[in-house]
Design a protein around this motif. Structure first.
Motif, short mmCIF file in Angstrom:
data_model
loop_
_atom_site.label_atom_id
_atom_site.label_comp_id
_atom_site.label_asym_id
_atom_site.label_seq_id
_atom_site.Cartn_x
_atom_site.Cartn_y
_atom_site.Cartn_z
N ILE A 164 1.00 -1.41 0.04
CA ILE A 164 0.02 0.05 0.12
C ILE A 164 0.76 1.17 0.06
O ILE A 164 1.97 1.35 0.80
N ALA A 165 0.66 2.34 -0.81
CA ALA A 165 1.51 3.45 -0.84
C ALA A 165 1.31 4.21 0.36
O ALA A 165 0.33 4.46 1.17
N ARG A 166 2.54 4.52 0.73
CA ARG A 166 2.65 5.66 1.86
C ARG A 166 3.29 6.84 1.76
O ARG A 166 2.78 7.72 2.25
N LYS A 167 3.90 6.91 0.40
CA LYS A 167 4.67 8.31 -0.02
C LYS A 167 5.06 8.02 -1.45
O LYS A 167 5.48 7.08 -1.89
N GLY A 168 4.85 9.30 -1.95
CA GLY A 168 5.48 9.24 -3.44
C GLY A 168 4.78 9.72 -4.55
O GLY A 168 3.37 10.02 -4.38
N LEU A 169 5.13 9.78 -5.73
CA LEU A 169 4.31 10.14 -6.87
C LEU A 169 3.99 9.06 -7.51
O LEU A 169 4.83 8.12 -7.95
N ILE A 170 2.89 9.19 -7.98
CA ILE A 170 2.04 8.29 -9.26
C ILE A 170 1.67 9.17 -10.40
O ILE A 170 0.85 10.01 -10.21
N VAL A 171 2.23 8.82 -11.74
CA VAL A 171 1.76 9.96 -12.54
C VAL A 171 0.69 9.13 -13.50
O VAL A 171 1.11 7.93 -14.07
N ARG A 172 -0.44 9.54 -13.73
CA ARG A 172 -1.50 9.03 -14.58
C ARG A 172 -1.45 9.58 -16.03
O ARG A 172 -1.23 10.57 -16.19
N HIS A 173 -1.38 8.45 -17.10
CA HIS A 173 -1.57 9.00 -18.21
C HIS A 173 -2.67 8.29 -18.91
O HIS A 173 -2.63 6.99 -19.47
N LEU A 174 -3.56 9.06 -19.42
CA LEU A 174 -4.76 8.51 -20.12
C LEU A 174 -4.57 8.46 -21.72
O LEU A 174 -4.32 9.66 -22.01
N ILE A 175 -4.65 7.35 -22.31
CA ILE A 175 -4.53 7.26 -23.86
C ILE A 175 -5.75 7.99 -24.24
O ILE A 175 -6.72 7.71 -24.14
#
Ligand code: SF4
Length: 339
Positions: A229-240
């Motif tokens: 489970i995410a505790r910290k950080g960046l997730i970048v979403r890219h919608l096609i």
């Protein structure tokens, strides 16, 4: 990288009085609003309306446990989503258009800050969610911080997720340093022509890139706990988007070269023509198998190893319905496979 659970940094900011100072500084800016890059200059404290059509009170359109976010965000117990109403973009294809662009109806969803704090506690204590996930928060940053300030003495301890289009002001994001643990950031376009045409924004690319750079400076690469489970950080979403309108090659290459070779990327195939997209030839269809394969191929080409790829054919499963009392996503299943 995995780590054991830790206390969110906003608890220390609360104890030191810094959280209160941040709330006050942000609220003062509502008097001549520059909370997002539009810098409308309206006095939201006196209920003047800028592009986002939102006053000083937060608009909370829905609150629920969301099981359809990325696996590290939804986990087994769901992500505690707070869907804010209205938006500082006007995407023709917005799947949340019922709450993001129906300004008259959203007035009925204005709540006071204590109520927003109570809803966070509901998500934490009653539903047992892994985190509080603020969806479309860019125009409500002061209200978000003030509500967290109220919620900490009530017992709030979950990590906070800032789930954004990335059309964010760096000045506002800096006030979130140490408050937000996880940035879930869209990177929608690489060419302002399409932002202008489809989202009524003339300068998306530069603002989104500088915003993502600031988010990464604050939280770095994704860190998960022993259960993933995410505790910290960046997730970048890219919608096609259809017809290569998302500029996938340009955007993904920029992420790898300018943000981090270890960047966590979530590739989304769920595009479905809704709202005004049905009348726009460029946007009036789902993506093709070829378009999908091309973007997935870019991940290997660019060496992007961290993240998730939504499987092809997901488009119908993720359309929310915010009208009525039911869960907006019904029983939609969780997102695709890990990289
Ligand atoms: S938050 Fe709203 S009023 Fe403020 S600058 Fe952005 S669009 Fe304008």
């Amino acid at each position: 990288m995995a780590t054991r659970a830790m206390e969110p940094e906003y608890i220390a900011l609360y104890r030191s009085g810094e959280l209160e100072s941040r709330a006050e500084a942000l609220e003062a800016r509502l008097r001549s609003c520059d909370i997002c890059p539009r810098e409308c200059g309206v006095n939201r404290l006196e209920n003047e309306l800028g592009f986002c059509r939102s006053t000083h009170l937060p608009i909370v359109a829905a609150v629920c446990a969301h099981h359809g976010e990325e696996p590290a965000v939804s986990g087994s117990r769901g992500s505690g989503t707070v869907f804010f109403g209205n938006c500082n973009l006007r995407c023709a294809y917005c799947q949340n258009h019922q709450i993001s662009q129906d300004f008259g109806a959203q007035q009925a969803n204005e709540v006071d800050l204590h109520t927003l704090a109570e809803r966070m506690l509901y998500l934490q204590d009653e539903l047992g969610c892994h985190n509080i996930n603020f969806v479309s928060p860019s125009h409500f940053v002061p209200q978000l911080v003030r509500a967290v300030l109220e919620a900490v003495p009530m017992g709030l301890r979950l990590p906070l997720v800032y789930n954004t289009s990335s059309y964010d002001s760096v000045k506002s994001l800096r006030e979130l340093d140490g408050i937000i643990s996880i940035y879930l950031a869209d990177l929608r376009y690489a060419d302002n022509r399409w932002g202008r045409k489809f989202s009524q924004v003339s300068d998306y690319v530069a603002w989104a890139r500088v915003a993502i750079r600031e988010m990464y400076r604050q939280v770095g690469d994704l860190v998960v706990d022993d259960e993933g489970i995410a505790r910290k950080g960046l997730i970048v979403r890219h919608l096609i988007l259809p017809n290569r309108l998302a500029g996938s090659r340009d955007s993904l290459a920029w992420l790898v070269h300018e943000i981090s070779p270890k960047v966590t990327v979530s590739i989304m195939s769920q595009y479905f023509p809704v709202h005004r997209a049905l009348e726009i030839p460029h946007l009036a269809r789902e993506i093709t198998v070829e378009e999908y394969a091309e973007v997935v191929g870019l991940l290997d080409e660019l060496g992007i190893e961290n993240g998730w790829v939504q499987e092809m054919g997901a488009s119908g499963n993720y359309l929310p319905d915010f009208v009525g009392e039911d869960h907006p996503f019904g029983l939609a299943a969780a997102v695709g496979k890990s990289r």
